[in-house]
Design an enzyme around this catalytic site. Structure first.
Site, PDB file in Angstrom:
ATOM      1  N   ARG A  49       6.121  18.293  -0.306  1.00 54.34           N
ATOM      2  CA  ARG A  49       6.378  16.916   0.367  1.00 54.34           C
ATOM      3  C   ARG A  49       6.415  17.160   1.278  1.00 54.34           C
ATOM      4  NH1 ARG A  49      10.674  15.795   1.422  1.00 54.34           N
ATOM      5  NH2 ARG A  49       9.765  14.058   2.399  1.00 54.34           N
ATOM      6  N   GLY A  50       6.372  15.898   2.511  1.00 54.51           N
ATOM      7  CA  GLY A  50       6.671  15.694   3.908  1.00 54.51           C
ATOM      8  C   GLY A  50       5.470  16.789   4.695  1.00 54.51           C
ATOM      9  N   GLN A 196      13.060  10.018  -2.607  1.00 63.50           N
ATOM     10  CA  GLN A 196      13.552  11.093  -2.240  1.00 63.50           C
ATOM     11  C   GLN A 196      15.130  11.148  -0.737  1.00 63.50           C
ATOM     12  OE1 GLN A 196      10.632   9.103  -2.808  1.00 63.50           O
ATOM     13  NE2 GLN A 196       8.336  10.377  -1.040  1.00 63.50           N
ATOM     14  N   ASP A 237       4.567  10.053   9.162  1.00 61.50           N
ATOM     15  CA  ASP A 237       3.134  10.975   8.239  1.00 61.50           C
ATOM     16  C   ASP A 237       2.144  11.192   9.477  1.00 61.50           C
ATOM     17  OD1 ASP A 237       4.466  10.224   6.237  1.00 61.50           O
ATOM     18  OD2 ASP A 237       3.474  11.593   5.401  1.00 61.50           O
TER      19      ASP A 237
HETATM   20  O1  MRU Z   1       5.894  11.051   0.340  1.00 63.11           O
HETATM   21  P1  MRU Z   1       6.354  12.033   1.198  1.00 63.11           P
HETATM   22  O2  MRU Z   1       7.771  12.060   0.234  1.00 63.11           O
HETATM   23  O3  MRU Z   1       5.418  13.109   1.308  1.00 63.11           O
HETATM   24  O4  MRU Z   1       6.354  10.586   2.595  1.00 63.11           O
HETATM   25  C1  MRU Z   1       6.640  11.910   3.431  1.00 63.11           C
HETATM   26  C2  MRU Z   1       7.551  10.684   4.329  1.00 63.11           C
HETATM   27  O5  MRU Z   1       7.045   9.180   4.786  1.00 63.11           O
HETATM   28  C3  MRU Z   1       8.484  11.387   5.977  1.00 63.11           C
HETATM   29  O6  MRU Z   1       8.788  10.575   6.567  1.00 63.11           O
HETATM   30  C4  MRU Z   1       7.599  12.060   6.454  1.00 63.11           C
HETATM   31  O7  MRU Z   1       6.381  12.820   6.297  1.00 63.11           O
HETATM   32  C5  MRU Z   1       7.735  12.520   8.089  1.00 63.11           C
HETATM   33  S1  MRU Z   1       8.750  14.418   7.128  1.00 63.11           S
HETATM   34  C6  MRU Z   1       8.632  14.934   8.134  1.00 63.11           C
END
Ligand code: MRU
Length: 340
Positions: A49-50, A196, A237
């Site tokens: 994820r991320g 997270q 994102d």
């Molecule tokens: O649902 P996730 O855990 O993938 O969401 C991640 C985020 O919102 C992060 O802040 C974003 O992807 C940036 S990660 C460098």
């Protein structure tokens, strides 16, 4: 300085290797996957994820999956590429890095001759991986000077090493400042419902010897009001043409509270997260997730569980990018946008 690799190839480039984030902080489980279904499942269930991490994982995952299924048949490989690419993009719609990485892979395939097609895909996935590592380092170097001695920094979700192939985005300036001997502490919002912040940000920062305090999301505004926070840094994102930011649900209320209490609010992201094709935040597809993520509920209740929200540009102090720290005023942002 990279304590662990969240995403990489397995030796011999036969599999996508990743730290399974569903298991953290209880155990550090490294998994290898080679099939398209397993790559998609890992992305959909947040084992990977991320935004930057899923882009890199999609590039490597696409390569290993087409190799496995096509078994040397180049025609079949060319047929599979767009089909697998479409499925990967659908796995998580909000982070632009995923479709950005897949588009790069498909463009590379169209220009590659048959006899070097697989090698070209490996090379492009390697480029995407290396560029992400370099972007994270540059974000860290550009953002670290914003952090002063004794700073208290609030962050949300996990935009660290686990969310990228490198040292992270929001956490990169923190890692670099810490490495330079700047005394600092981090407050990590729990980040409901999948936690997270509490599970991942707290794990990787404490592992790196950085003081971290976890708080429930609902406590953040009070902490900001109390003057306990010098700056907020979050990841993104997708950052659209007008500068609006899509990020983990809970980012918008944090930005509102930071604005109300005059605390600078920084968004750290590589150029690959900037999406010039989408005009405004309201046009971003927000992923909605299963009701199950909210735990046990009475029967016959409805659930609204968006994974991301939109923070308008006016609540952002600056964007910390791999090409510098960019002011968020309309004219500065427009000038910057024209260069990317
Ligand atoms: O649902 P996730 O855990 O993938 O969401 C991640 C985020 O919102 C992060 O802040 C974003 O992807 C940036 S990660 C460098």
């Amino acid at each position: 300085m990279k304590p662990f690799r969240a995403i990489s190839w397995s030796p011999g480039k036969r599999a996508l290797r990743f730290v399974d984030q569903r298991e953290l902080p209880a155990r550090e489980l490294v998994r290898d996957v080679t099939s398209i279904d397993d790559v998609i499942d890992a992305i959909r269930t947040l084992a990977i994820r991320g935004a930057p991490a899923i882009g890199v994982a999609a590039a490597i995952g696409l390569t290993v999956a087409v190799r496995r299924t096509a078994r040397g048949d180049v025609r079949k490989l060319r047929e599979l590429l767009p089909w697998y690419g479409t499925q990967l993009i659908a796995a998580r719609p909000t982070a632009v890095n995923l479709s950005w990485a897949i588009k790069r892979m498909l463009v590379r395939a169209t220009t590659a001759a048959d006899d070097v097609l697989l090698q070209s895909l490996c090379d492009e996935a390697d480029n995407i991986l290396a560029e992400d590592i370099a972007s994270c380092a540059a974000i860290g170097a550009n953002g670290a000077p914003l952090i002063h001695e004794g700073a208290s920094i609030l962050t949300h979700c996990n935009a660290g090493a686990l969310a990228t192939a490198g040292i992270g985005t929001a956490l990169a300036p923190i890692y670099i400042a810490h490495e330079r001997g700047i005394r600092l502490k981090v407050y990590a919002c729990e980040t409901r419902p999948l936690r997270q912040g509490a599970r991942l940000t707290a794990w990787e920062l404490s592992r790196a010897g950085i003081e971290v305090t976890v708080l429930p999301d609902s406590a953040a505004a009070s902490l900001l009001r109390d003057g306990a926070i010098d700056m907020v840094i979050v990841g993104a994102d997708r950052i659209v043409r007008n500068g609006d930011v899509a990020n983990k649900i809970g980012t918008y209320p944090l930005a509102l509270a930071a604005h109300a209490h005059h605390v600078p609010f920084y968004v750290a992201a590589p150029i690959s997260t900037f999406d010039r094709a989408t005009p405004v935040g309201a046009s971003v597809t927000i992923e909605h997730r299963s009701a199950k993520e909210l735990g046990r509920l009475p029967r016959d209740v409805y659930v609204w569980n968006p994974a991301f929200d939109i923070t308008p540009r006016r609540f952002v102090t600056s964007y910390i990018t791999d090409v510098g720290v960019k002011a968020s005023t309309m004219s500065s942002f427009a000038k910057f946008r024209a260069t990317i």
